[in-house]
Design an enzyme around this catalytic site. Sequence first.
Site, short mmCIF file in Angstrom:
data_model
loop_
_atom_site.label_atom_id
_atom_site.label_comp_id
_atom_site.label_asym_id
_atom_site.label_seq_id
_atom_site.Cartn_x
_atom_site.Cartn_y
_atom_site.Cartn_z
CE LYS A 78 -3.73 2.74 0.46
NZ LYS A 78 -3.76 2.77 -0.53
CE LYS A 102 3.22 7.08 7.61
NZ LYS A 102 2.48 8.08 6.86
CE LYS A 114 5.09 7.72 -1.36
NZ LYS A 114 3.50 7.82 -0.06
CB THR A 198 -3.42 12.92 8.31
OG1 THR A 198 -4.00 12.13 7.26
CG2 THR A 198 -2.87 12.36 8.76
CG ASN A 229 -6.68 16.26 4.91
OD1 ASN A 229 -5.79 16.02 6.14
ND2 ASN A 229 -7.30 16.47 4.50
CB SER A 359 -6.57 4.62 2.37
OG SER A 359 -6.23 5.55 2.34
P1 NAD Z 1 -0.83 20.35 2.16
O1 NAD Z 1 -0.83 20.59 1.22
O2 NAD Z 1 -2.90 20.62 2.46
O3 NAD Z 1 -1.35 21.25 3.93
C1 NAD Z 1 0.99 21.87 3.94
C2 NAD Z 1 0.20 22.77 4.45
O4 NAD Z 1 1.87 23.55 5.21
C3 NAD Z 1 0.06 24.44 3.82
O5 NAD Z 1 -0.89 25.08 4.90
C4 NAD Z 1 1.10 24.82 3.45
O6 NAD Z 1 1.36 26.34 3.38
C5 NAD Z 1 2.08 24.52 4.74
N1 NAD Z 1 3.56 24.71 5.33
C6 NAD Z 1 4.51 23.92 3.90
N2 NAD Z 1 5.59 24.64 4.23
C7 NAD Z 1 5.52 25.55 5.16
C8 NAD Z 1 6.68 25.84 6.00
N3 NAD Z 1 7.32 26.39 5.67
N4 NAD Z 1 6.19 26.08 7.57
C9 NAD Z 1 4.37 26.42 8.11
N5 NAD Z 1 3.80 26.16 7.00
C10 NAD Z 1 4.42 25.38 6.30
O7 NAD Z 1 -0.38 19.04 2.95
P2 NAD Z 1 -1.10 17.71 4.08
O8 NAD Z 1 -2.09 16.31 3.44
O9 NAD Z 1 -1.77 18.60 5.09
O10 NAD Z 1 0.27 16.98 4.66
C11 NAD Z 1 1.10 17.59 5.34
C12 NAD Z 1 1.99 16.66 5.73
O11 NAD Z 1 1.61 15.58 6.34
C13 NAD Z 1 2.99 16.33 4.87
O12 NAD Z 1 4.47 15.82 5.48
C14 NAD Z 1 2.37 14.94 4.74
O13 NAD Z 1 2.95 14.29 3.83
C15 NAD Z 1 1.83 14.01 5.87
N6 NAD Z 1 0.69 13.85 5.56
C16 NAD Z 1 -0.30 13.68 5.16
C17 NAD Z 1 -1.19 13.04 4.75
C18 NAD Z 1 -2.48 12.86 4.45
O14 NAD Z 1 -3.66 11.99 4.28
N7 NAD Z 1 -3.18 14.31 3.94
C19 NAD Z 1 -1.23 11.53 5.39
C20 NAD Z 1 0.37 11.50 6.20
C21 NAD Z 1 1.60 12.55 6.66
#
Ligand code: NAD
Length: 425
Positions: A78, A102, A114, A198, A229, A359
């Site tokens: 996955k 994970k 991946k 998440t 998100n 998921s």
């Molecule tokens: P997203 O693109 O929805 O949001 C990212 C946020 O981080 C945005 O608000 C952006 O403006 C902000 N950002 C970027 N650079 C920044 C900085 N230097 N300082 C402060 N804020 C900053 O992404 P997401 O889905 O929320 O994912 C965020 C993290 O969580 C990533 O590392 C992603 O790999 C991880 N993640 C996400 C999920 C998921 O289901 N979306 C699951 C597991 C892990």
Amino acid sequence: MAYIEPAPIKDRENPLESMMERFNIAAEKLGLSDEVYNVLKNPARQVIVSLPITMDNGKIQVFEGIRVVHSNILGPAKGGIRFAPDVHLDEVKALAAWMTWKCAVVDIPYGGGKGGVRCNPREMSKGEIERLMRAYTMAMIDVFGPDKDIPAPDMGTGPREMAWLMDEYSKAHGMTVNSVVTGKPLVLGGSLGRTEATGRGVMVSALAAMQKLKINPFQATCAVQGFGNVGSWAARLLEERGLKVVAISDHTGAFYDEKGIDIVKAIEFRDANGGHLEGFKGGDKMEDPMDLLTLDVDVLVPAAVEDVITAKNVDQIKAKLIVEGANGPTSAKADAIINEKGIMAVPDILANAGGVTVSYFEWVQNRLGYKWTADRVNRRSDRIMKDAFEHVYEASKKYDVPMRIAAYIVAIDKVAKTYTFRGGY
Ligand code: NAD
């Protein structure tokens, strides 16, 4: 024809190297034999394909597509598919391994995988991206499968691309197979509750940790880095459970209010403001957004990007609890100081696993041909997250290690035991 050789991996404090460092510590604590260590370290399958695509200007461009199945010991692989200019085999291999740990830590029956295509989707038209996604799917037709390898969105891809993947795979099989991919639009069999999953898991992990640390949520303060998100959902759900979220940030800046920021209003502002917080008036703009990480709060949630808590700033961290919404926000070099300071860090492979958990529910629902209510999805994912937290906490006591190493111990132990029962050649 433009074909550019993949660039080497950048030499920086790499979150993936950080992961391997922790994997090695956990393997040693567990007393993993060299044989099993080598089985778990090396990916089961690596596939590289060339994808010739007719671009809108009529010229053919060749893209490189990769899929790595790190492990299928616990079940089908996955993991997401990223469309990004710096996709590289080594990185995909490490990210696939990360998925194995994970899934194992939250005890869902998946291995890790991946994939990626080296391209820049920002510079491509919708039609070009669609052709690329369909070509990639066809090239991986024998790799993917509901019982073999189930992709999902990652950087540069989303529900739209997953719909194309499902459609292409289904055509090749002469029937609709929606369980081949997750992260689909709701109408194609996506799951309710996936969007907030998440952030919700981050909230469940934070509350479970606060209980252990005897921090009362109604008297606790919190700072959240990243307001996409994960960050915005985590902030909102933590606020609903009594915490005062005093600081939030995104790439445009950080905002602070000691009385607490109204998170619902901040989300409304962001959504009406092109998706970012610039110009937000519900808090004072901080001079240096990185100062959010060193605020005197009870709970810190890094939910933006990797490598933000490093040897450079870890000394100044004042939070009692760090809950990692982002992947790899803490570098391995910062770990020792976090532990010395007595800060509990709930690691990414546990704290942000709510996403992959839902998921998995999407896949389960697709296979059942049935749709669960949001309430059922939330209750079940909360239980999985809470149980996983307790397992990791118990392991941290048993092996006398921090939560991060304990999470790797739980994951590696599960995969290693399963491998030993299944046996090899
Ligand atoms: P997203 O693109 O929805 O949001 C990212 C946020 O981080 C945005 O608000 C952006 O403006 C902000 N950002 C970027 N650079 C920044 C900085 N230097 N300082 C402060 N804020 C900053 O992404 P997401 O889905 O929320 O994912 C965020 C993290 O969580 C990533 O590392 C992603 O790999 C991880 N993640 C996400 C999920 C998921 O289901 N979306 C699951 C597991 C892990």
